[in-house]
Scaffold this motif. Sequence first.
Motif, PDB file in Angstrom:
ATOM      1  N   VAL A  67     -17.718 -28.287   1.728  1.00 19.81           N
ATOM      2  CA  VAL A  67     -16.519 -27.856   2.645  1.00 19.81           C
ATOM      3  C   VAL A  67     -17.112 -26.173   3.043  1.00 19.81           C
ATOM      4  O   VAL A  67     -18.058 -25.927   2.572  1.00 19.81           O
ATOM      5  N   GLY A  68     -16.492 -25.676   3.994  1.00 21.37           N
ATOM      6  CA  GLY A  68     -16.810 -24.469   4.132  1.00 21.37           C
ATOM      7  C   GLY A  68     -16.102 -23.960   5.617  1.00 21.37           C
ATOM      8  O   GLY A  68     -15.196 -24.681   6.163  1.00 21.37           O
ATOM      9  N   PRO A  69     -16.255 -22.845   5.973  1.00 17.58           N
ATOM     10  CA  PRO A  69     -15.752 -21.985   7.167  1.00 17.58           C
ATOM     11  C   PRO A  69     -16.295 -22.375   8.474  1.00 17.58           C
ATOM     12  O   PRO A  69     -17.570 -22.442   8.541  1.00 17.58           O
ATOM     13  N   THR A  70     -15.832 -22.456   9.540  1.00 21.45           N
ATOM     14  CA  THR A  70     -16.428 -22.599  10.747  1.00 21.45           C
ATOM     15  C   THR A  70     -15.538 -21.996  12.020  1.00 21.45           C
ATOM     16  O   THR A  70     -14.206 -21.724  11.803  1.00 21.45           O
ATOM     17  N   MET A  71     -16.138 -21.720  12.929  1.00 19.45           N
ATOM     18  CA  MET A  71     -15.379 -21.281  14.146  1.00 19.45           C
ATOM     19  C   MET A  71     -16.205 -21.404  15.350  1.00 19.45           C
ATOM     20  O   MET A  71     -17.232 -21.577  15.307  1.00 19.45           O
ATOM     21  N   PHE A  72     -15.593 -21.465  16.498  1.00 19.58           N
ATOM     22  CA  PHE A  72     -16.200 -21.547  17.698  1.00 19.58           C
ATOM     23  C   PHE A  72     -15.420 -21.174  18.731  1.00 19.58           C
ATOM     24  O   PHE A  72     -14.181 -20.833  19.025  1.00 19.58           O
ATOM     25  N   TRP A  73     -16.085 -20.712  19.800  1.00 19.87           N
ATOM     26  CA  TRP A  73     -15.310 -19.918  21.015  1.00 19.87           C
ATOM     27  C   TRP A  73     -16.071 -20.434  22.594  1.00 19.87           C
ATOM     28  O   TRP A  73     -17.280 -20.604  22.401  1.00 19.87           O
ATOM     29  N   LYS A  74     -15.307 -20.437  23.322  1.00 20.06           N
ATOM     30  CA  LYS A  74     -15.841 -21.001  24.762  1.00 20.06           C
ATOM     31  C   LYS A  74     -16.499 -19.714  25.287  1.00 20.06           C
ATOM     32  O   LYS A  74     -16.195 -18.486  25.274  1.00 20.06           O
ATOM     33  N   VAL A  75     -17.775 -20.059  26.043  1.00 14.26           N
ATOM     34  CA  VAL A  75     -18.433 -19.000  26.845  1.00 14.26           C
ATOM     35  C   VAL A  75     -18.410 -19.354  28.148  1.00 14.26           C
ATOM     36  O   VAL A  75     -18.835 -18.436  29.055  1.00 14.26           O
ATOM     37  N   SER A  76     -18.463 -20.780  28.667  1.00 19.57           N
ATOM     38  CA  SER A  76     -18.541 -20.874  29.964  1.00 19.57           C
ATOM     39  C   SER A  76     -17.865 -22.376  30.470  1.00 19.57           C
ATOM     40  O   SER A  76     -17.881 -23.211  29.632  1.00 19.57           O
ATOM     41  N   ASN A  77     -17.323 -22.319  31.505  1.00 18.13           N
ATOM     42  CA  ASN A  77     -16.953 -23.708  32.051  1.00 18.13           C
ATOM     43  C   ASN A  77     -17.970 -24.702  32.568  1.00 18.13           C
ATOM     44  O   ASN A  77     -17.925 -25.806  32.688  1.00 18.13           O
ATOM     45  N   ASN A  78     -19.264 -24.000  32.722  1.00 12.79           N
ATOM     46  CA  ASN A  78     -20.396 -24.590  32.964  1.00 12.79           C
ATOM     47  C   ASN A  78     -21.057 -25.316  31.675  1.00 12.79           C
ATOM     48  O   ASN A  78     -20.989 -24.783  30.750  1.00 12.79           O
ATOM     49  N   ILE A  79     -21.766 -26.578  32.099  1.00 10.84           N
ATOM     50  CA  ILE A  79     -22.636 -27.339  31.210  1.00 10.84           C
ATOM     51  C   ILE A  79     -24.162 -27.097  31.453  1.00 10.84           C
ATOM     52  O   ILE A  79     -24.123 -27.760  32.749  1.00 10.84           O
ATOM     53  N   ASN A  80     -24.808 -26.724  30.542  1.00  8.98           N
ATOM     54  CA  ASN A  80     -26.206 -26.579  31.062  1.00  8.98           C
ATOM     55  C   ASN A  80     -27.277 -27.082  30.081  1.00  8.98           C
ATOM     56  O   ASN A  80     -26.831 -27.291  28.921  1.00  8.98           O
ATOM     57  N   ASP A  81     -28.173 -27.824  30.637  1.00 10.34           N
ATOM     58  CA  ASP A  81     -29.289 -28.246  29.788  1.00 10.34           C
ATOM     59  C   ASP A  81     -30.383 -27.588  29.122  1.00 10.34           C
ATOM     60  O   ASP A  81     -31.260 -28.013  28.662  1.00 10.34           O
ATOM     61  N   LEU A  82     -30.541 -26.183  29.245  1.00  8.06           N
ATOM     62  CA  LEU A  82     -31.337 -25.325  28.863  1.00  8.06           C
ATOM     63  C   LEU A  82     -31.331 -25.458  27.312  1.00  8.06           C
ATOM     64  O   LEU A  82     -30.506 -25.640  26.527  1.00  8.06           O
ATOM     65  N   PRO A  83     -32.763 -25.094  26.934  1.00 11.25           N
ATOM     66  CA  PRO A  83     -32.612 -25.147  25.451  1.00 11.25           C
ATOM     67  C   PRO A  83     -31.870 -24.053  24.738  1.00 11.25           C
ATOM     68  O   PRO A  83     -31.690 -22.930  25.523  1.00 11.25           O
ATOM     69  N   GLY A  84     -31.293 -24.075  23.819  1.00 11.76           N
ATOM     70  CA  GLY A  84     -30.364 -23.113  23.224  1.00 11.76           C
ATOM     71  C   GLY A  84     -30.887 -21.664  23.185  1.00 11.76           C
ATOM     72  O   GLY A  84     -29.989 -20.786  23.437  1.00 11.76           O
ATOM     73  N   ASP A  85     -32.137 -21.467  22.409  1.00  6.82           N
ATOM     74  CA  ASP A  85     -32.421 -19.812  22.579  1.00  6.82           C
ATOM     75  C   ASP A  85     -32.557 -19.339  24.017  1.00  6.82           C
ATOM     76  O   ASP A  85     -32.021 -18.354  24.157  1.00  6.82           O
ATOM     77  N   GLU A  86     -33.316 -20.158  24.822  1.00  8.61           N
ATOM     78  CA  GLU A  86     -33.344 -19.497  26.119  1.00  8.61           C
ATOM     79  C   GLU A  86     -32.090 -19.364  26.751  1.00  8.61           C
ATOM     80  O   GLU A  86     -31.722 -18.346  27.511  1.00  8.61           O
ATOM     81  N   LEU A  87     -31.162 -20.247  26.693  1.00  6.28           N
ATOM     82  CA  LEU A  87     -29.590 -20.309  27.227  1.00  6.28           C
ATOM     83  C   LEU A  87     -29.090 -18.998  26.509  1.00  6.28           C
ATOM     84  O   LEU A  87     -28.409 -18.396  27.454  1.00  6.28           O
ATOM     85  N   VAL A  88     -29.121 -18.667  25.610  1.00  5.86           N
ATOM     86  CA  VAL A  88     -28.236 -17.451  24.935  1.00  5.86           C
ATOM     87  C   VAL A  88     -29.004 -16.180  25.337  1.00  5.86           C
ATOM     88  O   VAL A  88     -28.269 -15.170  25.541  1.00  5.86           O
ATOM     89  N   VAL A  89     -30.227 -16.123  25.465  1.00  7.43           N
ATOM     90  CA  VAL A  89     -30.833 -14.921  26.204  1.00  7.43           C
ATOM     91  C   VAL A  89     -30.402 -14.649  27.408  1.00  7.43           C
ATOM     92  O   VAL A  89     -30.058 -13.636  27.774  1.00  7.43           O
TER      93      VAL A  89
END
Length: 297
Positions: free
Chosen positions: A245-267
């Motif tokens: 078990v464990g804790p989790t959380m998530f929050w929205k950043v965009s209405n857009n859905i994009n196929d960029l790799p995760g690292d590049e997308l966040v940068v």
Amino acid sequence: MSPSRSRYTGSYPYACSMVYDLRNYTDETMWGPFLDQQATVDWEKMEAVMIVLQYHLHGHNNYVMQPPWLGASVDSFKSVLLPKIGTASLPSNPDDPYDVTGSWIRVVCFLDYQELSHYNFGHDDILPEEPRGSLYKPQSIRLIMMKLQVTKIEEADSGDGQVAPVVYFEGTSRSLHIPQNANANSNIRGSVRQTSEGEIRWTTYSIYNGEERWKSEGIQVGGPRSSGSVMGHWFDRDMDPHGPVGPTMFWKVSNNINDLPGDELVVRMGAWTADYESEGEWEENGEDDEGGLVIYT
């Protein structure tokens, strides 16, 4: 990651104790941060989840662009425009009162399974009603990008006590820092509904090779369409009383859905999320005078 920072050192071990005490995961509470099967929110559990996750998020500022509980009020979410590469942005569904479709950042923490087992089953002298001692052990953290799309909208169940519909969604869940690890990536499905208290409850299932493996239950801080996080518990799909078990959380950043790799997308997201930093401020020690978590709106 070892718990070596001074921030939260007062409340952190006790928050960990609440999050990882398996006695807090019961059928009566649906294994979530609830008091009963009506999903009445247990705010003490929610605060424990916030403390543990914020403690471990400190130092991951390259990935986390805003305090995830900034803007904890209805309709406070502001979409950022992701780079127009890959999948085109989908239009918002006017029948979805929760604004599910889009890109979300998720955080998951977990304790080594042997540590979890020893903490819960290595002491025979604990009475059922007695709280376990404080817990100060290293934990692992996973940073994840979820891309969600609404698949179905139904009228509320009679037991919900609310008129807001139930929204079902599907999507993908991809690790931001170990994208090549198949065990860190999955498909995802779930639902969002309003509880009898009027809170917004999210249920998710992580799916590997067509089989559900992990489940989570959480509450969206601030209500529908807020920029506050959905926070709660993740656990084994079959609700194994031995964990994990464990804790989790998530929050929205965009209405857009994009196929960029995760690292590049966040940068690239950094330039678009700077506006959040000027609208709210996280107190230096993250706590008020009484040790509670401070939420700015």
